[in-house]
Design an enzyme around this catalytic site. Structure first.
Site, PDB file in Angstrom:
ATOM      1  N   ARG A 204      39.818 -20.154  20.337  1.00 34.54           N
ATOM      2  CA  ARG A 204      38.931 -20.625  21.019  1.00 34.54           C
ATOM      3  C   ARG A 204      39.074 -22.017  21.328  1.00 34.54           C
ATOM      4  O   ARG A 204      40.085 -22.676  21.165  1.00 34.54           O
ATOM      5  CB  ARG A 204      37.745 -20.718  19.766  1.00 34.54           C
TER       6      ARG A 204
ATOM      7  N   ARG B 270      33.020 -29.986  24.172  1.00 37.70           N
ATOM      8  CA  ARG B 270      32.086 -31.131  23.592  1.00 37.70           C
ATOM      9  C   ARG B 270      31.092 -31.554  24.578  1.00 37.70           C
ATOM     10  O   ARG B 270      31.654 -31.968  25.650  1.00 37.70           O
ATOM     11  CB  ARG B 270      32.851 -32.165  22.952  1.00 37.70           C
TER      12      ARG B 270
ATOM     13  N   ARG C  55      59.958 -23.637  16.666  1.00 42.10           N
ATOM     14  CA  ARG C  55      59.768 -24.523  17.943  1.00 42.10           C
ATOM     15  C   ARG C  55      60.461 -25.710  17.261  1.00 42.10           C
ATOM     16  O   ARG C  55      60.067 -26.020  16.322  1.00 42.10           O
ATOM     17  CB  ARG C  55      58.605 -24.459  18.874  1.00 42.10           C
TER      18      ARG C  55
ATOM     19  N   ARG D 154      54.764 -35.180  26.054  1.00 43.76           N
ATOM     20  CA  ARG D 154      53.761 -36.327  25.845  1.00 43.76           C
ATOM     21  C   ARG D 154      54.627 -37.634  25.975  1.00 43.76           C
ATOM     22  O   ARG D 154      55.842 -37.544  25.493  1.00 43.76           O
ATOM     23  CB  ARG D 154      53.257 -36.266  24.342  1.00 43.76           C
TER      24      ARG D 154
ATOM     25  N   GLU E 160      58.562 -36.850  24.308  1.00 44.39           N
ATOM     26  CA  GLU E 160      58.683 -35.387  23.544  1.00 44.39           C
ATOM     27  C   GLU E 160      58.830 -34.359  24.240  1.00 44.39           C
ATOM     28  O   GLU E 160      58.222 -34.113  25.418  1.00 44.39           O
ATOM     29  CB  GLU E 160      57.271 -35.050  22.703  1.00 44.39           C
TER      30      GLU E 160
ATOM     31  N   TYR F  51      52.259 -23.991   9.418  1.00 46.30           N
ATOM     32  CA  TYR F  51      51.918 -25.299  10.107  1.00 46.30           C
ATOM     33  C   TYR F  51      50.537 -26.081   9.177  1.00 46.30           C
ATOM     34  O   TYR F  51      49.650 -25.253   8.985  1.00 46.30           O
ATOM     35  CB  TYR F  51      51.285 -25.460  11.504  1.00 46.30           C
TER      36      TYR F  51
ATOM     37  N   ASP G  94      48.528 -29.466   8.261  1.00 45.85           N
ATOM     38  CA  ASP G  94      48.131 -31.012   8.567  1.00 45.85           C
ATOM     39  C   ASP G  94      48.471 -31.643   7.274  1.00 45.85           C
ATOM     40  O   ASP G  94      48.650 -30.961   6.108  1.00 45.85           O
ATOM     41  CB  ASP G  94      46.829 -31.069   9.131  1.00 45.85           C
TER      42      ASP G  94
HETATM   43  C1  LIG Z   1      55.565 -33.084  15.802  1.00 45.69           C
HETATM   44  C2  LIG Z   1      54.402 -32.960  14.469  1.00 45.69           C
HETATM   45  C3  LIG Z   1      53.324 -33.877  14.446  1.00 45.69           C
HETATM   46  C4  LIG Z   1      52.401 -33.554  13.461  1.00 45.69           C
HETATM   47  N1  LIG Z   1      51.228 -34.359  13.520  1.00 45.69           N
HETATM   48  C5  LIG Z   1      50.333 -34.235  12.491  1.00 45.69           C
HETATM   49  C6  LIG Z   1      49.150 -35.117  12.748  1.00 45.69           C
HETATM   50  O1  LIG Z   1      48.884 -35.892  13.483  1.00 45.69           O
HETATM   51  N2  LIG Z   1      48.384 -34.980  11.372  1.00 45.69           N
HETATM   52  C7  LIG Z   1      48.380 -34.276  10.461  1.00 45.69           C
HETATM   53  O2  LIG Z   1      47.672 -34.291   9.466  1.00 45.69           O
HETATM   54  N3  LIG Z   1      49.804 -33.645  10.319  1.00 45.69           N
HETATM   55  C8  LIG Z   1      50.578 -33.710  11.338  1.00 45.69           C
HETATM   56  N4  LIG Z   1      51.735 -32.917  11.292  1.00 45.69           N
HETATM   57  C9  LIG Z   1      52.120 -32.012  10.152  1.00 45.69           C
HETATM   58  C10 LIG Z   1      52.760 -32.779   8.920  1.00 45.69           C
HETATM   59  O3  LIG Z   1      54.063 -33.415   9.703  1.00 45.69           O
HETATM   60  C11 LIG Z   1      53.153 -31.947   7.793  1.00 45.69           C
HETATM   61  O4  LIG Z   1      51.951 -31.737   7.157  1.00 45.69           O
HETATM   62  C12 LIG Z   1      54.057 -32.663   6.580  1.00 45.69           C
HETATM   63  O5  LIG Z   1      55.098 -33.402   7.245  1.00 45.69           O
HETATM   64  C13 LIG Z   1      54.355 -31.555   5.741  1.00 45.69           C
HETATM   65  O6  LIG Z   1      55.042 -32.046   4.754  1.00 45.69           O
HETATM   66  P1  LIG Z   1      55.980 -31.186   3.855  1.00 45.69           P
HETATM   67  O7  LIG Z   1      56.287 -32.154   2.463  1.00 45.69           O
HETATM   68  O8  LIG Z   1      55.559 -29.847   3.495  1.00 45.69           O
HETATM   69  O9  LIG Z   1      57.196 -31.110   4.732  1.00 45.69           O
HETATM   70  P2  LIG Z   1      58.356 -32.052   5.349  1.00 45.69           P
HETATM   71  O10 LIG Z   1      57.812 -33.546   5.744  1.00 45.69           O
HETATM   72  O11 LIG Z   1      58.892 -31.439   6.343  1.00 45.69           O
HETATM   73  O12 LIG Z   1      59.349 -32.373   3.961  1.00 45.69           O
HETATM   74  C14 LIG Z   1      60.314 -31.462   3.687  1.00 45.69           C
HETATM   75  C15 LIG Z   1      61.497 -32.381   3.078  1.00 45.69           C
HETATM   76  O13 LIG Z   1      62.355 -31.532   2.466  1.00 45.69           O
HETATM   77  C16 LIG Z   1      63.739 -32.161   2.703  1.00 45.69           C
HETATM   78  N5  LIG Z   1      64.577 -30.868   2.551  1.00 45.69           N
HETATM   79  C17 LIG Z   1      64.581 -29.700   3.139  1.00 45.69           C
HETATM   80  N6  LIG Z   1      65.707 -28.744   2.340  1.00 45.69           N
HETATM   81  C18 LIG Z   1      66.286 -29.541   1.693  1.00 45.69           C
HETATM   82  C19 LIG Z   1      67.440 -29.405   0.725  1.00 45.69           C
HETATM   83  N7  LIG Z   1      68.103 -28.117   0.766  1.00 45.69           N
HETATM   84  N8  LIG Z   1      67.777 -30.359   0.038  1.00 45.69           N
HETATM   85  C20 LIG Z   1      67.035 -31.607  -0.004  1.00 45.69           C
HETATM   86  N9  LIG Z   1      66.171 -31.767   0.729  1.00 45.69           N
HETATM   87  C21 LIG Z   1      65.513 -30.840   1.646  1.00 45.69           C
HETATM   88  C22 LIG Z   1      63.629 -32.375   4.105  1.00 45.69           C
HETATM   89  O14 LIG Z   1      64.682 -33.124   4.711  1.00 45.69           O
HETATM   90  C23 LIG Z   1      62.316 -32.790   4.211  1.00 45.69           C
HETATM   91  O15 LIG Z   1      62.511 -34.266   4.076  1.00 45.69           O
HETATM   92  C24 LIG Z   1      52.726 -32.839  12.377  1.00 45.69           C
HETATM   93  C25 LIG Z   1      53.768 -31.991  12.519  1.00 45.69           C
HETATM   94  C26 LIG Z   1      54.718 -32.086  13.456  1.00 45.69           C
HETATM   95  C27 LIG Z   1      55.931 -31.221  13.586  1.00 45.69           C
END
Ligand SMILES: Cc1cc2nc3c(=O)[nH]c(=O)nc-3n(C[C@H](O)[C@H](O)[C@H](O)COP(=O)(O)OP(=O)(O)OC[C@H]3O[C@@H](n4cnc5c(N)ncnc54)[C@H](O)[C@@H]3O)c2cc1C
Length: 376
Positions: free
Chosen positions: A175, A179, A252, A283, A303, A351, A353
Site C-alpha cells: 500500500r 497523507r 541486497r 540517497r 548510498e 528486516y 526496525d
Molecule cells: C541501511 C539500513 C538503514 C536502517 N535504518 C533504520 C532506521 O532508520 N530505523 C530503524 O529503526 N531501523 C533501521 N534499520 C534496521 C536496524 O539496522 C536493525 O534493526 C538493527 O541494526 C538490527 O540489530 P541486530 O542486532 O539484529 O543486527 P546487527 O546490527 O547486524 O548485529 C549483528 C552483529 O553480529 C555480528 N556477527 C555476525 N556474525 C558473527 C560471527 N560469526 N561472530 C561474531 N560476530 C558476528 C555482526 O558483525 C554484527 O555486529 C536499518 C537497517 C539498514 C540495513
C-alpha cells in the site's frame, strides 16, 4: 562448571540488549563481535565532531513506550524527526506523500485535500484495469498513478533492487500511504529521535562492564566458544551457522561513499533521495542534521545499492518465495539446537526496525531468564 552462562555472538542491538538483561539478572556473559567495533549496524563514529552513521542512516521511532523508556534509560534522545526530500532531476519534493508533495507535483490542481484526492483518483483511473498486479510497476501504477510512480517511485526502487520494476515482485509495495495534511514527518510513531552522542554510546552503556572480544568470528572457532558457556545467543546469519547446508540466503547490499566537505551545510536536510534512474546513488545523507549540528564542516554519505557478495555486508533480506523456503529449513534446524537461541535480523532473516529488535530481545531475555532463574 563452564565460565560463562551465555556467549553472545554479535554486539548489535539484539546481542547488547540480551547481554545487558542477562548480566542484570546475575548471569555471566561474554560478547563476541566479528567486526572491529561494537554496535552492529547502528554503529556511529565521531568524525569532525559529527556522529556518522557508518552503516546507513538510523532514525529511532516507536509507539512502544516501554522500548522508548528503555533506550532513554541509557542515553537521552533528541527531538529529530525524519522529513526526507526527493530530488527528481533537480526538482525537489517533500516525502512522505502529503499535501506538500501533491502541491509540488500538480500546483493549484491539488492545493486542497479534496482537489488532491480527486487528482490522485484521476491518475489511478487509467490503471483501474489492473486488478491483479503482476509486478511492482503495475502495483504502484494502480495505487498511485503515473506521475507519482514515474517521478518518485520507479527510479529509486529500480536502483534499490538492481532490476526493472517489471521484474520486482508486487508484494514489495502493498500500500502507499497518502497523507492529506501538510505534514512531512515520515514516521507516524509517537516517540522519535536520535541518541545524543550517537548510537555507539547507547551500545557502550548497555555493554558497560560486560567483557567483549571484537575482531573475532565465533564460527571460526565454534567448538572452543561452545565449550565455555551453557548457552549461545547467536545474532549472525542463520545460513552461515549451518555452513550454508541448504544454500545461501540472498540479501541486497549497500556501498557507502563518505565525504568530508569544507562547508557547513550541504543540502539543508539529513536525507535526500534521488528518485531518477540516471543518478547512480539512491540517497545522500548529511549526518550533522540528525543532531542539529553547527560544526564548521559537514559529512555526507552517498548510498549505492549493490548485490551482496562475500566482500560486502548483508543489509536487506530478500524475503521472496525462494529464500523464504530456504529460511524455513534453517529455522527447522535451529529449533533443534537446544543450547542456541537465534535472534535479530540476520538469524531470523527478517528486516526489523530497531524498536522491534529491542522488544524481541527483551522478550527473549525475559523468557530465558525466567526459565533459568534458579540454575546455578
Ligand atoms: C541501511 C539500513 C538503514 C536502517 N535504518 C533504520 C532506521 O532508520 N530505523 C530503524 O529503526 N531501523 C533501521 N534499520 C534496521 C536496524 O539496522 C536493525 O534493526 C538493527 O541494526 C538490527 O540489530 P541486530 O542486532 O539484529 O543486527 P546487527 O546490527 O547486524 O548485529 C549483528 C552483529 O553480529 C555480528 N556477527 C555476525 N556474525 C558473527 C560471527 N560469526 N561472530 C561474531 N560476530 C558476528 C555482526 O558483525 C554484527 O555486529 C536499518 C537497517 C539498514 C540495513
Amino acid at each position: 562448571m563452564k565460565p560463562y552462562d551465555y556467549i553472545i555472538v554479535g554486539s548489535g542491538l539484539f546481542g547488547s540488549v540480551f547481554a545487558h538483561e542477562a548480566t542484570k539478572a546475575g548471569k555471566k556473559c561474554l560478547v563476541l563481535e566479528k567486526r572491529e567495533h561494537i554496535g552492529g549496524n547502528i554503529y556511529t563514529e565521531e568524525i569532525e565532531g559529527i556522529q556518522v552513521h557508518k552503516y546507513g542512516a538510523h532514525i529511532f521511532h516507536t509507539n512502544n513506550k516501554k522500548v522508548w523508556n528503555y533506550v532513554n534509560s541509557f542515553v537521552e534522545f533528541n527531538h529529530y524527526k525524519n522529513s526526507p526530500i526527493a530530488n527528481y532531476k533537480g526538482k525537489l519534493f517533500n516525502l512522505p506523500f502529503n499535501m506538500n508533495t501533491f502541491y509540488q507535483l500538480w500546483g493549484n490542481e491539488a492545493d486542497t485535500p479534496t482537489k488532491a484526492l480527486a487528482k490522485i483518483n484521476e491518475q489511478r483511473k487509467a490503471y483501474a484495469h489492473i486488478t491483479h498486479p503482476r509486478n511492482l510497476e503495475e502495483q504502484a501504477l494502480a495505487l498511485a498513478g503515473k506521475d507519482i510512480y514515474e517521478k518518485l517511485i520507479k527510479g529509486y526502487t529500480e536502483k534499490q533492487w538492481g532490476r526493472p520494476a517489471t521484474q520486482i515482485p508486487a508484494f514489495i509495495i502493498r500500500r502507499l500511504p497518502f497523507r492529506f495534511t501538510f505534514d512531512n514527518n515520515y514516521f507516524n510513531d509517537k516517540y522519535q529521535g536520535i541518541p545524543i552522542g550517537g548510537y555507539t554510546k547507547l551500545i557502550e552503556l548497555m555493554l558497560n562492564d560486560i567483557p567483549v572480544i571484537t575482531s573475532t568470528d565465533y564460527l571460526k572457532n565454534k567448538e572452543h566458544w561452545d565449550s565455555l558457556a551453557n548457552k549461545i545467543i547467536y545474532t549472525g546469519k542463520i545460513d552461515d551457522f549451518f555452513n550454508c547446508h541448504f544454500g545461501n540466503l540472498d540479501y541486497r547490499s549497500l556501498r557507502f561513499e563518505h565525504e568530508i566537505l569544507n562547508l557547513d551545510n550541504y543540502q539543508g536536510n539529513a536525507v535526500v533521495n534521488y528518485t531518477d534512474a540516471a543518478t547512480t546513488f539512491t540517497r545522500i545523507i548529511e549526518h550533522k542534521h540528525f543532531e542539529f549540528g553547527t560544526q564548521p564542516k559537514t559529512i555526507i554519505t552517498k548510498e549505492y545499492p549493490q548485490e551482496k557478495s562475500d566482500e560486502n555486508e548483508a543489509y536487506y533480506p530478500i524475503n521472496d518465495a525462494k529464500n523464504q523456503e530456504i529460511y524455513e529449513k534453517y529455522k527447522q534446524l535451529a529449533s533443534q539446537q537446544q543450547h542456541v537461541i537465534f535472534g535479530g535480523r540476520l538469524a531470523e532473516y527478517k528486516y526489523y526496525d530497531m524498536h522491534h529488535v529491542i522488544e524481541n530481545a527483551l522478550n527473549v531475555a525475559k523468557k530465558e531468564l525466567m526459565e533459568t532463574k534458579d540454575e546455578k
